[in-house]
Design an enzyme around this catalytic site. Sequence first.
Site, short mmCIF file in Angstrom:
data_model
loop_
_atom_site.label_atom_id
_atom_site.label_comp_id
_atom_site.label_asym_id
_atom_site.label_seq_id
_atom_site.Cartn_x
_atom_site.Cartn_y
_atom_site.Cartn_z
N CYS A 11 0.87 -1.17 0.00
CA CYS A 11 0.00 0.00 0.00
C CYS A 11 0.92 1.23 0.00
CB CYS A 11 -1.00 0.00 1.15
SG CYS A 11 -0.32 0.16 2.80
N CYS A 85 -2.13 1.44 -4.32
CA CYS A 85 -0.89 2.10 -4.75
C CYS A 85 -0.86 2.33 -6.25
CB CYS A 85 0.34 1.35 -4.26
SG CYS A 85 0.48 -0.34 -4.84
N CYS A 89 3.52 0.24 -8.46
CA CYS A 89 4.10 -1.07 -8.14
C CYS A 89 4.67 -1.68 -9.42
CB CYS A 89 3.03 -1.98 -7.55
SG CYS A 89 3.68 -3.55 -6.97
#
Length: 134
Positions: A11, A85, A89
């Site tokens: 996150c 997120c 990522c």
Amino acid sequence: MSSKPSVLFVCVHNAGRSQMAAGFLTHLAGTAVEVRSAGTAPAETINPAAVDAMAEIGIDIADQTPKVLIPDTVETSTVVITMGCGDTCPVFPGVTYRDWKLDDPAGRDLDAVRSIRDEIGQRIRNLLTELGID
């Protein structure tokens, strides 16, 4: 890579959702799963409401610290579960990705965090079933 699955929870701040998920998975799976968590922009400390909500059900995450996400951690994970997120990522071939849409516990009271905690707990139980771990 290890023969046991490795699950990475990501996150933004690695201070609430991902820490609660990692705590749940560690608690329920023991050593059957390698559990990791990280954040794309880690906070300085864990959200105290997340710590309190998990402590209520006997899971202690108070000693955890937010960690920064590094590509190697993603690449060497079996499953990467993102929680808000977005596109920050990194994506690698051969890694399974899931995006769990969960409210961010930051700035919320304990009652709201309990609800998020309970949803995470159910998702962790489902994940264990998917991974074939009792």
